[in-house]
Motif scaffolding. Structure first.
Motif, PDB file in Angstrom:
ATOM      1  N   GLY A 181     -19.732 -98.606  28.922  1.00 34.50           N
ATOM      2  CA  GLY A 181     -19.642 -99.527  29.940  1.00 34.50           C
ATOM      3  C   GLY A 181     -20.517-100.757  29.801  1.00 34.50           C
ATOM      4  O   GLY A 181     -21.039-101.418  30.864  1.00 34.50           O
ATOM      5  N   LYS A 182     -20.889-101.160  28.595  1.00 36.77           N
ATOM      6  CA  LYS A 182     -21.841-102.221  28.436  1.00 36.77           C
ATOM      7  C   LYS A 182     -21.059-103.547  28.569  1.00 36.77           C
ATOM      8  O   LYS A 182     -21.603-104.579  28.467  1.00 36.77           O
ATOM      9  CB  LYS A 182     -22.752-102.040  26.994  1.00 36.77           C
ATOM     10  N   LEU A 183     -19.563-103.725  28.256  1.00 34.12           N
ATOM     11  CA  LEU A 183     -19.253-104.806  28.443  1.00 34.12           C
ATOM     12  C   LEU A 183     -18.565-105.324  29.797  1.00 34.12           C
ATOM     13  O   LEU A 183     -17.954-104.592  30.392  1.00 34.12           O
ATOM     14  CB  LEU A 183     -17.801-104.685  27.502  1.00 34.12           C
ATOM     15  N   SER A 184     -18.691-106.631  30.155  1.00 38.02           N
ATOM     16  CA  SER A 184     -18.474-107.123  31.249  1.00 38.02           C
ATOM     17  C   SER A 184     -16.956-107.394  31.269  1.00 38.02           C
ATOM     18  O   SER A 184     -16.346-107.479  30.401  1.00 38.02           O
ATOM     19  CB  SER A 184     -19.119-108.502  31.631  1.00 38.02           C
ATOM     20  N   ALA A 185     -16.411-107.459  32.704  1.00 45.75           N
ATOM     21  CA  ALA A 185     -14.834-107.428  32.548  1.00 45.75           C
ATOM     22  C   ALA A 185     -14.255-108.802  32.122  1.00 45.75           C
ATOM     23  O   ALA A 185     -13.400-108.664  31.578  1.00 45.75           O
ATOM     24  CB  ALA A 185     -14.622-107.412  34.355  1.00 45.75           C
ATOM     25  N   PRO A 186     -14.996-109.993  32.195  1.00 45.70           N
ATOM     26  CA  PRO A 186     -14.708-110.989  31.332  1.00 45.70           C
ATOM     27  C   PRO A 186     -14.662-110.939  29.855  1.00 45.70           C
ATOM     28  O   PRO A 186     -13.528-111.368  29.149  1.00 45.70           O
ATOM     29  CB  PRO A 186     -15.549-112.157  31.857  1.00 45.70           C
ATOM     30  N   VAL A 238     -19.619-118.508  22.698  1.00 40.97           N
ATOM     31  CA  VAL A 238     -20.239-119.233  23.638  1.00 40.97           C
ATOM     32  C   VAL A 238     -20.967-118.746  24.998  1.00 40.97           C
ATOM     33  O   VAL A 238     -22.061-118.802  25.351  1.00 40.97           O
ATOM     34  CB  VAL A 238     -19.532-120.729  23.650  1.00 40.97           C
ATOM     35  N   ASP A 239     -20.053-118.101  25.502  1.00 38.90           N
ATOM     36  CA  ASP A 239     -20.066-117.678  27.052  1.00 38.90           C
ATOM     37  C   ASP A 239     -21.108-116.452  27.194  1.00 38.90           C
ATOM     38  O   ASP A 239     -21.324-116.151  28.261  1.00 38.90           O
ATOM     39  CB  ASP A 239     -18.834-117.544  27.800  1.00 38.90           C
ATOM     40  N   HIS A 240     -20.831-115.578  26.111  1.00 38.96           N
ATOM     41  CA  HIS A 240     -21.516-114.230  26.081  1.00 38.96           C
ATOM     42  C   HIS A 240     -22.109-113.693  24.920  1.00 38.96           C
ATOM     43  O   HIS A 240     -21.975-112.774  24.631  1.00 38.96           O
ATOM     44  CB  HIS A 240     -20.146-113.253  26.593  1.00 38.96           C
ATOM     45  N   VAL A 241     -22.855-114.640  24.275  1.00 41.83           N
ATOM     46  CA  VAL A 241     -23.345-114.322  23.084  1.00 41.83           C
ATOM     47  C   VAL A 241     -24.401-113.140  22.928  1.00 41.83           C
ATOM     48  O   VAL A 241     -24.249-112.365  22.197  1.00 41.83           O
ATOM     49  CB  VAL A 241     -24.192-115.647  22.463  1.00 41.83           C
ATOM     50  N   ASN A 242     -25.051-112.798  23.926  1.00 42.85           N
ATOM     51  CA  ASN A 242     -25.957-111.581  24.038  1.00 42.85           C
ATOM     52  C   ASN A 242     -25.097-110.357  24.065  1.00 42.85           C
ATOM     53  O   ASN A 242     -25.539-109.160  23.631  1.00 42.85           O
ATOM     54  CB  ASN A 242     -26.869-111.495  25.247  1.00 42.85           C
ATOM     55  N   GLU A 243     -23.912-110.478  24.665  1.00 44.29           N
ATOM     56  CA  GLU A 243     -23.145-109.192  25.066  1.00 44.29           C
ATOM     57  C   GLU A 243     -22.206-108.967  23.658  1.00 44.29           C
ATOM     58  O   GLU A 243     -21.917-107.953  23.381  1.00 44.29           O
ATOM     59  CB  GLU A 243     -22.230-109.590  25.964  1.00 44.29           C
ATOM     60  N   VAL A 244     -21.813-109.898  22.882  1.00 38.94           N
ATOM     61  CA  VAL A 244     -21.067-109.830  21.677  1.00 38.94           C
ATOM     62  C   VAL A 244     -21.385-109.943  20.295  1.00 38.94           C
ATOM     63  O   VAL A 244     -20.649-109.679  19.337  1.00 38.94           O
ATOM     64  CB  VAL A 244     -19.758-110.884  22.063  1.00 38.94           C
ATOM     65  N   SER A 245     -22.517-110.253  20.160  1.00 35.75           N
ATOM     66  CA  SER A 245     -23.102-110.875  19.021  1.00 35.75           C
ATOM     67  C   SER A 245     -23.179-109.609  17.903  1.00 35.75           C
ATOM     68  O   SER A 245     -23.076-109.998  16.739  1.00 35.75           O
ATOM     69  CB  SER A 245     -24.728-111.325  19.020  1.00 35.75           C
ATOM     70  N   GLN A 246     -23.314-108.529  18.373  1.00 39.10           N
ATOM     71  CA  GLN A 246     -23.378-107.316  17.145  1.00 39.10           C
ATOM     72  C   GLN A 246     -21.885-107.244  16.612  1.00 39.10           C
ATOM     73  O   GLN A 246     -21.726-106.721  15.520  1.00 39.10           O
ATOM     74  CB  GLN A 246     -24.017-106.347  17.837  1.00 39.10           C
TER      75      GLN A 246
END
Length: 166
Positions: free
Chosen positions: A91-96, A125-133
């Protein structure tokens, strides 16, 4: 007389926040709880697509690349897809992010490479902290899938006419 009139208007200002028709959504502090992410997972429309709807096509694309792409590159992409799957499951990923990943996979399946790249860029660009790995692996997968010969991704469209020619 002017002083009491001002006194009446000043206290009247705060109550309009509470007065009026009730909201259609949850009352009081519930909207603040949504920002925590836990209540978003409880609401079906907030959940977005299931993880398998996104991960299965990505893994299929990776399998299609294995014959032509270095093992080390495929293994790295596979590890990053695992990180994506774990983040989704926890559940660490936001809906967007979940919704955009679903769109990205649809574009990838339709071989709309530029559209998939654009969605990738917007996520970075919009969610770098969430997707960078893990998004780097998705980007590499898009590039490798794009470079596959048309015969592998488009069936036997090129093989048919070549065989008919004497």
């Amino acid at each position: 007389p002017p002083a009491p009139a001002r006194a009446r208007t000043a206290p009247a200002a705060p109550p309009p926040r509470a007065v009026g028709p009730p909201r259609s959504g949850p009352a009081g502090p519930a909207p603040r709880a949504d920002s925590g992410g836990s209540s978003a997972a409880d609401c079906p429309e907030e959940r977005g697509p299931p993880a398998d709807a996104v991960l299965a096509p990505l893994r299929e694309a990776l399998d299609a690349c294995r014959a032509r792409v270095q093992k080390q590159v495929c293994d790295d992409i596979g590890r990053r897809l695992t990180v994506l799957g774990d983040a989704w499951a926890q559940g660490k990923l936001s809906a967007p992010v979940r919704k955009r990943m679903n769109l990205l996979v649809q574009e990838l399946q339709q071989q709309h490479w530029d559209a998939a790249d654009e969605i990738h860029r917007s996520l970075m660009v919009d969610h770098v902290n969430e997707v960078s790995q893990w998004l780097v692996g998705v980007k590499r997968l898009i590039a490798e899938t794009r470079s596959l010969p048309a015969v592998e991704t488009d069936g036997s469209a090129e093989a048919g006419p070549a065989q008919e020619t004497p």
